[in-house]
Write an enzyme that holds these catalytic residues in place. Sequence first.
Site, mmCIF file in Angstrom:
data_model
loop_
_atom_site.group_PDB
_atom_site.id
_atom_site.type_symbol
_atom_site.label_atom_id
_atom_site.label_comp_id
_atom_site.label_asym_id
_atom_site.label_seq_id
_atom_site.Cartn_x
_atom_site.Cartn_y
_atom_site.Cartn_z
ATOM 1 N N THR A 263 -28.934 56.069 67.622
ATOM 2 C CA THR A 263 -29.342 57.221 68.432
ATOM 3 C C THR A 263 -30.853 57.350 68.336
ATOM 4 O O THR A 263 -31.382 57.754 67.294
ATOM 5 C CB THR A 263 -28.678 58.513 67.920
ATOM 6 N N LYS B 20 -32.814 65.149 63.671
ATOM 7 C CA LYS B 20 -33.628 64.151 64.387
ATOM 8 C C LYS B 20 -33.276 64.128 65.878
ATOM 9 O O LYS B 20 -34.145 64.130 66.744
ATOM 10 C CB LYS B 20 -33.365 62.781 63.737
ATOM 11 N N LYS C 92 -26.718 60.476 75.265
ATOM 12 C CA LYS C 92 -26.381 60.737 73.855
ATOM 13 C C LYS C 92 -27.087 61.998 73.350
ATOM 14 O O LYS C 92 -26.504 62.795 72.597
ATOM 15 C CB LYS C 92 -26.769 59.507 73.022
HETATM 16 N N1 LIG Z 1 -22.785 58.962 61.071
HETATM 17 C C1 LIG Z 1 -22.341 59.371 62.246
HETATM 18 O O1 LIG Z 1 -21.349 60.115 62.350
HETATM 19 C C2 LIG Z 1 -23.028 58.936 63.519
HETATM 20 C C3 LIG Z 1 -22.336 59.096 64.728
HETATM 21 C C4 LIG Z 1 -22.931 58.666 65.906
HETATM 22 C C5 LIG Z 1 -24.205 58.115 65.866
HETATM 23 N N2 LIG Z 1 -24.877 57.995 64.686
HETATM 24 C C6 LIG Z 1 -26.219 57.390 64.708
HETATM 25 O O2 LIG Z 1 -26.064 56.054 64.258
HETATM 26 C C7 LIG Z 1 -27.229 55.635 63.564
HETATM 27 C C8 LIG Z 1 -26.839 55.176 62.161
HETATM 28 O O3 LIG Z 1 -26.211 56.265 61.506
HETATM 29 P P1 LIG Z 1 -25.490 56.108 60.077
HETATM 30 O O4 LIG Z 1 -24.728 57.348 59.857
HETATM 31 O O5 LIG Z 1 -24.819 54.781 60.007
HETATM 32 O O6 LIG Z 1 -26.783 56.109 59.138
HETATM 33 P P2 LIG Z 1 -26.944 55.579 57.642
HETATM 34 O O7 LIG Z 1 -25.657 55.482 56.942
HETATM 35 O O8 LIG Z 1 -28.038 56.422 57.076
HETATM 36 O O9 LIG Z 1 -27.496 54.082 57.858
HETATM 37 C C9 LIG Z 1 -28.764 53.851 58.409
HETATM 38 C C10 LIG Z 1 -29.014 52.359 58.524
HETATM 39 O O10 LIG Z 1 -30.340 52.172 59.066
HETATM 40 C C11 LIG Z 1 -31.073 51.292 58.198
HETATM 41 N N3 LIG Z 1 -32.505 51.574 58.273
HETATM 42 C C12 LIG Z 1 -33.119 52.778 58.242
HETATM 43 N N4 LIG Z 1 -34.450 52.630 58.344
HETATM 44 C C13 LIG Z 1 -34.682 51.290 58.427
HETATM 45 C C14 LIG Z 1 -35.857 50.500 58.570
HETATM 46 N N5 LIG Z 1 -37.068 51.063 58.651
HETATM 47 N N6 LIG Z 1 -35.705 49.156 58.639
HETATM 48 C C15 LIG Z 1 -34.498 48.583 58.572
HETATM 49 N N7 LIG Z 1 -33.326 49.276 58.452
HETATM 50 C C16 LIG Z 1 -33.435 50.614 58.391
HETATM 51 C C17 LIG Z 1 -30.515 51.595 56.825
HETATM 52 O O11 LIG Z 1 -30.869 50.581 55.925
HETATM 53 P P3 LIG Z 1 -30.859 50.881 54.336
HETATM 54 O O12 LIG Z 1 -29.457 50.653 53.893
HETATM 55 O O13 LIG Z 1 -31.836 49.931 53.788
HETATM 56 O O14 LIG Z 1 -31.312 52.331 54.158
HETATM 57 C C18 LIG Z 1 -29.009 51.638 57.153
HETATM 58 O O15 LIG Z 1 -28.498 50.348 57.330
HETATM 59 C C19 LIG Z 1 -28.198 56.832 63.587
HETATM 60 O O16 LIG Z 1 -29.088 56.684 64.670
HETATM 61 C C20 LIG Z 1 -27.265 58.017 63.807
HETATM 62 O O17 LIG Z 1 -27.929 59.105 64.428
HETATM 63 C C21 LIG Z 1 -24.298 58.374 63.493
#
Ligand SMILES: NC(=O)c1ccc[n+]([C@@H]2O[C@H](COP(=O)([O-])OP(=O)(O)OC[C@H]3O[C@@H](n4cnc5c(N)ncnc54)[C@H](OP(=O)(O)O)[C@@H]3O)[C@@H](O)[C@H]2O)c1
Length: 284
Positions: free
Chosen positions: A98, A241, A173
């Site tokens: 997102t 965010k 989104k």
């Molecule tokens: N969780 C939900 O329910 C949900 C639902 C719909 C959409 N989303 C969206 O999906 C996306 C991921 O969400 P999530 O819940 O999976 O987040 P998360 O568990 O915090 O995972 C974030 C991922 O991004 C990586 N990352 C962050 N900064 C980085 C950088 N500078 N370089 C390389 N990798 C980086 C992290 O790597 P590290 O492991 O090294 O930190 C991790 O693999 C977000 O945009 C969120 O808004 C989430």
Amino acid sequence: MNTPNIGWIGLGKMGTPMTQQLLKSGYNLIVYNRTKEKEAAFQAMGIGTAPSPAALVNQTDFIFLMVTDDQAVREIFSGEDGLLRARPTGKIFINMSTVSPDVSKEMAAECRKYGNEYVDAPVSGSVKQATEGQLVIMVGAEEKTFLQVKPVLDRIGRLSLRVGPTGAGNTAKLAINTLLAICSQGLSEAVLFAKHNGIAVDDFTQLLNHSALGSPYFKIKGDAIVQKNFQPAFALKHIAKDLRLAHDKGLTTPLAIETYQTFQEAEPTLGEEDIIAVFKSLGA
Ligand SMILES: NC(=O)c1ccc[n+]([C@@H]2O[C@H](COP(=O)([O-])OP(=O)(O)OC[C@H]3O[C@@H](n4cnc5c(N)ncnc54)[C@H](OP(=O)(O)O)[C@@H]3O)[C@@H](O)[C@H]2O)c1
């Protein structure tokens, strides 16, 4: 094209279960995660890992990103060991994170310089839907590119719909997530009003679930409030965010502004908890 080889970047809460749908469907994957510990389970399954995005790109046809935010996306494409450093050509990059429509337009322009395509394909649904292959995917891309990637997207979600050119998926989104934040705050305020006037919280959520307003989201988050379970499925910092991105794109109508402010104020203390921890910030 024969079955594409897939590169997957981002093994967080969402990325990890999404890859499992592709593995179950028989796709070959190579994965990359910045924090290497998160790759261990994949290595144990015999799945290839790459030391950097640049190292992954030329072994794959479709490269997916599921990472936090605009900054992460820029680093992964344009950083020192980023995807574009490898001078790829003929690839399709599918960004399911997102992020802002602007970063998608910027990255799409960069990708096209070398003859690659870019698709923004953010998702609605959380960890449960990701685990069950039931996400809803909103796509911004050229029609021809969308049709190339749709068979893979259909393994990850129950609906993938193209809503316009590059950035349109991100805009859709942000609209959905603004409504999600408004619903989370609205649910919290209704529960608090009932509670402060002597109604048991579990009685109230039971009524809500059986009323015309009952919905899967209110059920899951109402249960979380009753159980005081604020473990993150969707971290509050992520919705904060998204509200910032929507605000920056001009979404300043009354409920959007109120919700934006509530979540910005809650983020410093509750950012690592679930979105519904907003309940605590409202005086629970
Ligand atoms: N969780 C939900 O329910 C949900 C639902 C719909 C959409 N989303 C969206 O999906 C996306 C991921 O969400 P999530 O819940 O999976 O987040 P998360 O568990 O915090 O995972 C974030 C991922 O991004 C990586 N990352 C962050 N900064 C980085 C950088 N500078 N370089 C390389 N990798 C980086 C992290 O790597 P590290 O492991 O090294 O930190 C991790 O693999 C977000 O945009 C969120 O808004 C989430």
